[in-house]
Design an enzyme around this catalytic site. Structure first.
Site, PDB file in Angstrom:
ATOM      1  N   ASP A 255     -14.955 -11.272   7.117  1.00  0.00           N
ATOM      2  CA  ASP A 255     -13.711 -11.233   7.882  1.00  0.00           C
ATOM      3  C   ASP A 255     -13.200  -9.800   7.984  1.00  0.00           C
ATOM      4  O   ASP A 255     -13.753  -8.867   7.402  1.00  0.00           O
ATOM      5  CB  ASP A 255     -12.660 -12.169   7.288  1.00  0.00           C
ATOM      6  CG  ASP A 255     -12.274 -11.779   5.863  1.00  0.00           C
ATOM      7  OD1 ASP A 255     -12.714 -10.721   5.397  1.00  0.00           O
ATOM      8  OD2 ASP A 255     -11.533 -12.550   5.227  1.00  0.00           O
TER       9      ASP A 255
ATOM     10  N   THR B 289       7.665  -7.359  -5.879  1.00  0.00           N
ATOM     11  CA  THR B 289       7.548  -5.899  -6.019  1.00  0.00           C
ATOM     12  C   THR B 289       7.872  -5.157  -4.726  1.00  0.00           C
ATOM     13  O   THR B 289       8.764  -4.297  -4.715  1.00  0.00           O
ATOM     14  CB  THR B 289       6.155  -5.514  -6.537  1.00  0.00           C
ATOM     15  OG1 THR B 289       5.946  -6.103  -7.817  1.00  0.00           O
ATOM     16  CG2 THR B 289       6.009  -4.009  -6.637  1.00  0.00           C
TER      17      THR B 289
ATOM     18  N   SER C  48       8.654  -9.751 -12.224  1.00  0.00           N
ATOM     19  CA  SER C  48       8.332  -8.651 -11.304  1.00  0.00           C
ATOM     20  C   SER C  48       9.500  -8.236 -10.426  1.00  0.00           C
ATOM     21  O   SER C  48       9.511  -7.109  -9.928  1.00  0.00           O
ATOM     22  CB  SER C  48       7.150  -9.050 -10.405  1.00  0.00           C
ATOM     23  OG  SER C  48       5.991  -9.243 -11.163  1.00  0.00           O
TER      24      SER C  48
ATOM     25  N   PHE D  10      -2.191  -9.214   7.022  1.00  0.00           N
ATOM     26  CA  PHE D  10      -3.592  -9.585   7.139  1.00  0.00           C
ATOM     27  C   PHE D  10      -3.917 -11.004   6.677  1.00  0.00           C
ATOM     28  O   PHE D  10      -5.051 -11.445   6.833  1.00  0.00           O
ATOM     29  CB  PHE D  10      -4.442  -8.576   6.358  1.00  0.00           C
ATOM     30  CG  PHE D  10      -4.227  -7.157   6.811  1.00  0.00           C
ATOM     31  CD1 PHE D  10      -4.652  -6.739   8.071  1.00  0.00           C
ATOM     32  CD2 PHE D  10      -3.581  -6.241   5.998  1.00  0.00           C
ATOM     33  CE1 PHE D  10      -4.457  -5.442   8.498  1.00  0.00           C
ATOM     34  CE2 PHE D  10      -3.383  -4.932   6.411  1.00  0.00           C
ATOM     35  CZ  PHE D  10      -3.812  -4.531   7.667  1.00  0.00           C
TER      36      PHE D  10
ATOM     37  N   GLU E 266      -5.070 -16.562  12.834  1.00  0.00           N
ATOM     38  CA  GLU E 266      -6.403 -16.530  12.233  1.00  0.00           C
ATOM     39  C   GLU E 266      -6.854 -17.890  11.710  1.00  0.00           C
ATOM     40  O   GLU E 266      -8.051 -18.203  11.721  1.00  0.00           O
ATOM     41  CB  GLU E 266      -6.415 -15.510  11.088  1.00  0.00           C
ATOM     42  CG  GLU E 266      -7.782 -15.218  10.510  1.00  0.00           C
ATOM     43  CD  GLU E 266      -7.728 -14.130   9.458  1.00  0.00           C
ATOM     44  OE1 GLU E 266      -8.802 -13.654   9.048  1.00  0.00           O
ATOM     45  OE2 GLU E 266      -6.613 -13.744   9.039  1.00  0.00           O
TER      46      GLU E 266
ATOM     47  N   HIS F 129       6.890 -10.247  -1.243  1.00  0.00           N
ATOM     48  CA  HIS F 129       6.846 -10.627  -2.646  1.00  0.00           C
ATOM     49  C   HIS F 129       7.744  -9.709  -3.472  1.00  0.00           C
ATOM     50  O   HIS F 129       8.253  -8.701  -2.981  1.00  0.00           O
ATOM     51  CB  HIS F 129       5.401 -10.594  -3.144  1.00  0.00           C
ATOM     52  CG  HIS F 129       5.108 -11.580  -4.217  1.00  0.00           C
ATOM     53  ND1 HIS F 129       4.571 -11.218  -5.434  1.00  0.00           N
ATOM     54  CD2 HIS F 129       5.286 -12.932  -4.270  1.00  0.00           C
ATOM     55  CE1 HIS F 129       4.414 -12.297  -6.180  1.00  0.00           C
ATOM     56  NE2 HIS F 129       4.842 -13.348  -5.505  1.00  0.00           N
TER      57      HIS F 129
ATOM     58  N   ASP G  30       0.327  -4.842 -10.722  1.00  0.00           N
ATOM     59  CA  ASP G  30       1.175  -5.960 -11.141  1.00  0.00           C
ATOM     60  C   ASP G  30       0.498  -6.717 -12.289  1.00  0.00           C
ATOM     61  O   ASP G  30      -0.596  -7.241 -12.142  1.00  0.00           O
ATOM     62  CB  ASP G  30       1.429  -6.906  -9.967  1.00  0.00           C
ATOM     63  CG  ASP G  30       2.628  -7.810 -10.190  1.00  0.00           C
ATOM     64  OD1 ASP G  30       2.744  -8.378 -11.293  1.00  0.00           O
ATOM     65  OD2 ASP G  30       3.435  -7.957  -9.262  1.00  0.00           O
TER      66      ASP G  30
ATOM     67  N   HIS H  58      -2.193 -15.240 -14.398  1.00  0.00           N
ATOM     68  CA  HIS H  58      -1.413 -16.483 -14.478  1.00  0.00           C
ATOM     69  C   HIS H  58      -2.325 -17.710 -14.477  1.00  0.00           C
ATOM     70  O   HIS H  58      -2.000 -18.736 -15.080  1.00  0.00           O
ATOM     71  CB  HIS H  58      -0.425 -16.571 -13.314  1.00  0.00           C
ATOM     72  CG  HIS H  58       0.827 -15.771 -13.515  1.00  0.00           C
ATOM     73  ND1 HIS H  58       1.613 -15.875 -14.643  1.00  0.00           N
ATOM     74  CD2 HIS H  58       1.449 -14.858 -12.713  1.00  0.00           C
ATOM     75  CE1 HIS H  58       2.655 -15.063 -14.540  1.00  0.00           C
ATOM     76  NE2 HIS H  58       2.572 -14.433 -13.382  1.00  0.00           N
TER      77      HIS H  58
END
Length: 538
Positions: free
Chosen positions: A304, A179, A116, A288, A243, A177, A66, A341
């Protein structure tokens, strides 16, 4: 003036293409003309030995970087070489070792510089669309629910799944997202990831639209493998993250989509992923992080339980190779874009390096399993960024730093050093130009923002063509300059999917529809001859 590297990758020599010598640590050998003549000879010889692979692609892997414009590939190549102790400029990345490549035009039907969502609709669904829309044809208007009704287009994952192939999506961004969403969702607004009341609300639901997370969880049949980020969009605001106890879900409809709708196993860490039975028919959803996955540098330096893009790639391929009918896999390095960005070149280039590592991991895994020649691998980007690299710096100069201090790299306007990397626009447009500021900088830091020419709070995409690298069956279809939407069609042609299911050269055994038609013809002929014999015997 820039500081030394503080981060290393482990380079693995794949010998995928034994091309001209690369990865040099000094350029003394390059002084002799014989060196360059020999390189050219070897390059030509290799080209002359290439043969077109025209077998049906049993497997298709689309790697999507991306925001990975050509300037990012060049700078990323140098970065990858330099973190391995090389000069960098002559390094060969994994993707650049593919035989066939071309350029894809990225514009949306209504915008010169794309986003995108519409680009993903192009290379996954095979049609160009309007900016901000997902899985719709050009009639869909951004943020307009009624305009999207009746404009849905299927993706190559749909085409593959209809033929019994395993299908999967891996991303370092949120699984909802732009894509990844284009592979399964249909919305006129890419930000409708959750029923959050802010982007997607009750009015949109009343008009007949559904948020992206809901479409994913409710999909029938489910996608076989989903690995990425974005847990928050599947849980209500009353649910705390498993988490991070201080974070909550984003849904205001009070629905826990995974418990209510998901038709498979759900995991949230790498330990659980590694325990999953490879080849299992049970769909797997791994989320995740609450939002996007962590930048690779942060992930690699933490303790992690979050997998790298390379590890997810290896897992997915080993899992799907146990399927007799093959697979279609979308693998996105989503955070190259995010770092650009923010005008943070360190993160952008390190994300590129890990993305390229994942390409190499795919090649090695397929080769080890004897499946490389049956797999079409395509590596491309959705769009570029206004990211530049320049100056006249000495060979091997730190790509993240300033041009080496010869006269050509000292500005003749303010007599100060020139950055190698800069952006055409972005948040650091008022970057100071003085020695005190320069001496305070660590250009190797992930927090460092490169200078920008024009003032914007967020740097924009670039509008130029993007590279497309391809290897495997029918990879020669990806040569030249072409429209981005043809990528989906070329992949489908190679694998006999969708509209190309019955093209010349496709095996009848690969098509359930053809098998059904053949059986109908058989039974018709059998009935005809049975009736004929019965009449004759009378």
């Amino acid at each position: 003036m820039s500081k030394s590297f503080d981060f290393e990758y482990t380079e693995v020599d794949t010998h995928f293409n034994k091309i001209v010598e690369s990865g040099r640590t000094d350029w003394s050998i390059e002084k002799n003309a014989s060196f360059w003549n020999e390189q050219a000879r070897l390059d030509i010889e290799q080209i002359l030995t290439r043969k077109e692979n025209r077998r049906v692609a049993k497997n298709v892997i689309l790697f999507l970087g991306d925001g990975m414009g050509i300037s990012t590939i060049t700078a990323g190549r140098i970065r990858k070489g330099q973190v391995n102790g090389q000069l960098g400029e002559d390094h060969n990345t994994e993707m650049e070792q593919f035989f066939n490549l071309g350029l894809a035009k990225t514009y949306n039907i209504d915008h010169q510089t794309p986003d995108s969502a519409a680009t993903a609709t192009a290379f996954l669904c095979g049609v160009k669309a309007q900016l901000g829309t997902v899985g719709l044809d050009g009639r869909g208007i951004r943020n307009n629910c009624p305009s999207s009704i009746g404009t849905h287009v299927d993706s190559i994952l749909d085409w593959a799944q209809k033929l019994g192939k395993k299908v999967g999506i891996i991303t370092t961004a949120r699984i909802t997202h732009a894509t990844p969403a284009a592979a399964y969702a249909h919305v006129p607004e890419r930000n409708w990831e959750s029923f959050d009341g802010r982007n997607f609300n009750a009015t949109h639901a009343t008009e007949g639209c559904t948020d992206i997370a809901h479409q994913l969880a409710a999909r029938t049949p489910p996608i076989d493998l989903l690995l990425g980020g974005g847990r928050q969009f599947f849980y209500p605001t009353t649910t705390f993250d498993i988490e991070y106890p201080s974070k909550r879900g984003s849904r205001i409809d009070n629905r826990s989509l995974i418990e209510e709708l998901w038709k498979g196993k759900y995991i949230w860490n790498m330990t659980e992923m590694n325990k999953f039975e490879l080849g299992s028919s049970q769909p797997l959803l791994g989320l995740f992080e609450p939002s996007h996955m962590r930048y690779e540098l942060n992930r690699s330096q933490s303790n992690d339980d979050e997998p790298s893009l390379s590890r997810m790639t290896e897992f997915a391929i080993e899992h799907f190779l146990k399927s007799e009918k093959g697979f279609m896999l979308l693998i996105e390095g989503g955070r190259i874009d995010h770092a650009h960005h923010d005008t943070q070149p360190r993160n952008a280039l390190d994300e590129f390096v890990e993305f390229d590592n994942a390409v190499g991991q795919a090649k090695r895994t397929l080769q080890a399993k004897g499946a490389l020649d049956d797999t079409l691998i395509v590596v491309t980007a959705d769009h570029s960024h206004v990211f530049t690299m320049g100056a006249y710096s000495s060979r091997g100069s730190n790509i993240l730093g300033f041009g080496s201090l010869e006269s050509m790299n000292i500005s003749n306007i303010d007599q100060l050093p020139v950055n190698i990397i800069a952006y055409g626009n972005g948040p650091n447009f008022n970057s100071p130009r003085n020695a005190t500021y320069f001496n305070s900088l660590n250009t190797n830091s992930t927090d460092y923002r490169a200078p920008a020419a024009l003032p914007l709070s967020v740097e924009t995409h670039g509008g130029e063509d993007v590279a497309v690298y391809a290897h495997g069956p029918w990879s020669h279809l990806f040569i030249g300059t072409y429209e981005q939407h043809t990528i989906a069609h070329k992949m489908a042609y190679a694998a006999c999917l969708g509209a190309y299911e019955t093209r010349d050269g496709c095996s009848k055994a690969s098509s359930p529809r053809l098998i059904s038609k053949s059986l109908l013809v058989f039974f018709f002929l059998f009935s005809f001859f049975d009736a004929f014999l019965h009449t004759t015997n009378k």
